[in-house]
Scaffold this motif. Sequence first.
Motif, PDB file in Angstrom:
ATOM      1  N   VAL A  33      67.168  29.779   9.082  1.00 50.42           N
ATOM      2  CA  VAL A  33      68.070  28.734   8.598  1.00 50.42           C
ATOM      3  C   VAL A  33      67.571  28.289   7.227  1.00 50.42           C
ATOM      4  CG1 VAL A  33      68.935  26.406   9.023  1.00 50.42           C
ATOM      5  CG2 VAL A  33      68.629  27.995  10.932  1.00 50.42           C
TER       6      VAL A  33
ATOM      7  N   ALA B 155      69.495  29.436  14.251  1.00 50.78           N
ATOM      8  CA  ALA B 155      70.065  30.789  14.242  1.00 50.78           C
ATOM      9  C   ALA B 155      69.144  31.718  15.008  1.00 50.78           C
ATOM     10  CB  ALA B 155      70.238  31.278  12.814  1.00 50.78           C
TER      11      ALA B 155
ATOM     12  N   ILE C 181      72.216  30.418   6.547  1.00 51.18           N
ATOM     13  CA  ILE C 181      71.205  31.376   6.996  1.00 51.18           C
ATOM     14  C   ILE C 181      70.853  32.296   5.857  1.00 51.18           C
ATOM     15  CG2 ILE C 181      71.855  31.365   9.443  1.00 51.18           C
ATOM     16  CD1 ILE C 181      73.194  34.249   8.366  1.00 51.18           C
TER      17      ILE C 181
ATOM     18  N   VAL D  42      74.685  24.940   9.694  1.00 49.52           N
ATOM     19  CA  VAL D  42      73.828  25.611  10.670  1.00 49.52           C
ATOM     20  C   VAL D  42      72.518  24.834  10.835  1.00 49.52           C
ATOM     21  CG1 VAL D  42      72.579  27.743  11.207  1.00 49.52           C
ATOM     22  CG2 VAL D  42      74.811  27.853  10.067  1.00 49.52           C
TER      23      VAL D  42
ATOM     24  N   LEU E 211      74.509  30.953  16.630  1.00 47.88           N
ATOM     25  CA  LEU E 211      74.323  29.846  15.700  1.00 47.88           C
ATOM     26  C   LEU E 211      74.605  28.516  16.382  1.00 47.88           C
ATOM     27  CD1 LEU E 211      76.338  31.417  12.759  1.00 47.88           C
ATOM     28  CD2 LEU E 211      73.844  31.442  13.047  1.00 47.88           C
TER      29      LEU E 211
ATOM     30  N   LYS F 238      77.883  25.748  19.582  1.00 48.63           N
ATOM     31  CA  LYS F 238      77.177  27.021  19.532  1.00 48.63           C
ATOM     32  C   LYS F 238      78.231  28.112  19.415  1.00 48.63           C
ATOM     33  CE  LYS F 238      73.075  25.590  21.956  1.00 48.63           C
ATOM     34  NZ  LYS F 238      72.133  25.848  23.035  1.00 48.63           N
TER      35      LYS F 238
ATOM     36  N   LEU G  99      80.413  31.253   8.146  1.00 50.34           N
ATOM     37  CA  LEU G  99      79.753  31.315   9.444  1.00 50.34           C
ATOM     38  C   LEU G  99      80.486  30.496  10.493  1.00 50.34           C
ATOM     39  CD1 LEU G  99      76.059  31.027   8.256  1.00 50.34           C
ATOM     40  CD2 LEU G  99      77.182  33.074   9.150  1.00 50.34           C
TER      41      LEU G  99
END
Length: 78
Positions: A53, A8, A58, A5, A18, A25, A71
């Motif tokens: 992040v 976020a 996250i 990531v 994200l 994305k 994620l």
Amino acid sequence: MNPRVVSAKAENNHILLLEFTNGEKKRFDVSPYIGKGIFEPLADEMFFREVSVFLGSIQWPNGADLCPDTLYLDSIKA
């Protein structure tokens, strides 16, 4: 290894928008975790929006976090 990531953003209904290191994305639905253990405070929309992040993943101010692989693999393209 899955992408990590890089940004976020909290959206309505406990959805995270994200962006990953590969430029993708995706949207991740956090609602299945709401109300369980460390994720309990995320039921408060204002607290949910405090996502940031951290180390390619996250986290929230209370230390709640999710695996970057989860994620990536469990999100849908935005």
